[in-house]
Enzyme design. Structure first.
Site, mmCIF file in Angstrom:
data_model
loop_
_atom_site.group_PDB
_atom_site.id
_atom_site.type_symbol
_atom_site.label_atom_id
_atom_site.label_comp_id
_atom_site.label_asym_id
_atom_site.label_seq_id
_atom_site.Cartn_x
_atom_site.Cartn_y
_atom_site.Cartn_z
ATOM 1 N N LYS A 25 -4.775 101.454 25.434
ATOM 2 C CA LYS A 25 -3.458 101.851 24.751
ATOM 3 C C LYS A 25 -2.339 102.359 25.981
ATOM 4 O O LYS A 25 -3.041 103.123 27.006
ATOM 5 C CB LYS A 25 -3.739 103.223 24.101
ATOM 6 C CG LYS A 25 -2.865 104.065 23.335
ATOM 7 C CD LYS A 25 -3.299 105.010 22.478
ATOM 8 C CE LYS A 25 -2.417 106.341 22.331
ATOM 9 N NZ LYS A 25 -2.911 107.514 21.413
ATOM 10 N N LYS A 28 -11.631 116.192 25.561
ATOM 11 C CA LYS A 28 -10.985 117.090 26.682
ATOM 12 C C LYS A 28 -11.874 118.233 27.593
ATOM 13 O O LYS A 28 -11.592 118.035 28.864
ATOM 14 C CB LYS A 28 -9.664 117.767 26.253
ATOM 15 C CG LYS A 28 -8.372 116.964 25.891
ATOM 16 C CD LYS A 28 -7.208 117.591 25.656
ATOM 17 C CE LYS A 28 -6.137 117.107 24.988
ATOM 18 N NZ LYS A 28 -4.843 117.708 24.708
ATOM 19 N N LYS A 47 -0.094 108.274 29.089
ATOM 20 C CA LYS A 47 0.049 108.721 30.208
ATOM 21 C C LYS A 47 -1.369 109.150 31.067
ATOM 22 O O LYS A 47 -1.325 109.018 32.445
ATOM 23 C CB LYS A 47 0.740 110.037 30.198
ATOM 24 C CG LYS A 47 1.089 110.892 31.356
ATOM 25 C CD LYS A 47 1.757 112.257 31.159
ATOM 26 C CE LYS A 47 1.980 112.675 32.658
ATOM 27 N NZ LYS A 47 0.910 113.803 32.917
#
Ligand code: TRP
Length: 341
Positions: A197, A114, A200
């Site tokens: 996958k 992240k 979102k």
């Protein structure tokens, strides 16, 4: 014997859950309320690590809760609450932060992923301490089991380490939780990119099936899903990832094993498969969508359901926090003129 306590959280990061969340979390949670003493929450404290607009966060918190109730989460049997309404989460997170090593926190791969997106030095400190807040969520409720996907395994390992360290430094206080490995859930892939996958953050809107989407939109997305060369409907993750994904979706929602589905489509093409997948998806999502809309149309009632969960959660959290405060040497909190949660 008492039922084992399960705890899990989900972030309110979207206006609807998608099929991946639905199979990976929502449906599991609902199943576990039969066998476990279940505590579930909407992780809004975690969500602010990436600064959503306040109105958006508020809306998504309610939408997430409403979808869970609509999908079958029973407020009589499970405790569903909003994380930030239990102030003890932040308080326990601080105590645990003070018992975490820099190197230990810096090893978390999700933080590394992240923070890479923001550039190393502009990533917020909240992203760094995120897994420690997660540990606080889990330890607060003395959870025995935490259902975890692969991406959260490392956070659970950290939680176990922190529990053991606290217990040996300050005296037995926390239950050391075990991972709960749910029954094999096949990973659901993006409809447009079946090697990725369904998620979102990485899928295009066309690749994701949302629980709250209109049936005709769901159908259109499925009919346009990327398939593979050839015509045979068989599961072959390597050579036919698109068809395999559609078979898995149908199997997961209908309960029919993939092998049985393959047999059913002998002599039929991809079109027949897609039509049936669209039907099972719409049958699964449409009633949830209707009930969610109804719940959202009466905000006061929804907030009342959440208040019931908050009260139950607060009773446990208060007890844990009183023990923690005492163990670390804080003075008792004097009573306040206006009693709060
Ligand atoms: N980090 C989890 C996720 O993104 C959400 C979460 C927060 C959680 N606190 C938790 C999950 C405690 C399990 C237990 O999926």
């Amino acid at each position: 014997m008492a039922r084992p306590r399960v705890l899990s959280g989900i972030q309110p990061t979207a206006d609807s859950f998608h099929l991946g969340n639905f199979l990976g979390a929502v449906r599991q949670w609902i199943g576990m309320q039969e066998t476990h003493d279940a505590f579930y929450f909407i992780a809004d404290l975690h969500a602010i690590t990436v600064h959503p607009a306040p109105a958006e966060l508020r809306r998504r918190t309610r939408v997430s809760a409403a979808q869970l109730f609509a999908a079958g989460l029973d407020p009589e049997r499970s405790t569903l609450f909003v994380q930030s309404q239990i102030r003890e989460h932040s308080e326990l997170a601080w105590v645990l932060i003070c018992n975490t090593g820099m190197g230990e926190a810096a090893r978390m791969t999700q933080f590394k992923d992240k923070s890479a997106k923001f550039g190393e030095s502009s990533a917020g400190v909240g992203l760094f301490t995120y897994p420690i807040l997660q540990a606080a969520d889990i330890l607060m409720y003395q959870a025995d089991q935490v259902p975890v996907g692969a991406d959260q395994k490392q956070h659970l390992e950290l939680t176990r380490d922190l529990a053991q360290r606290f217990n040996s430094r300050y005296g037995p206080t926390f239950t050391v939780p075990s991972p709960y490995i749910p029954k094999e859930v096949e990973k659901i892939a993006d409809l447009q990119d079946p090697l990725a996958k369904m998620s979102k953050s990485s899928s295009s809107p066309q690749g994701i099936l949302e629980v709250l989407e209109e049936p005709r939109v769901l159908t259109k997305k499925i009919m346009r899903a990327v398939t593979d060369t050839g015509t045979e409907v068989v599961a072959d993750p390597e050579n036919k990832p698109g068809v395999t994904n559609l078979l898995r979706i149908q199997s997961a929602l209908s309960g029919t094993p993939v092998a049985e589905l393959e047999a059913r489509y002998v002599g039929q093409g991809y079109g027949a498969l897609k039509k049936d997948v669209a039907e099972v998806v719409v049958d699964a999502f449409a009633p949830i969508r209707e009930r969610t809309e109804k719940l959202l149309s009466d905000e006061a009632e929804l907030d009342r359901l959440l208040a019931v969960g908050a009260r139950r959660a607060a009773a446990v959290a208060r007890e844990t926090m009183e023990a923690v405060r005492d163990r670390v040497g804080f003075l008792p909190v004097p009573s306040r003129p206006e009693s709060d949660v």
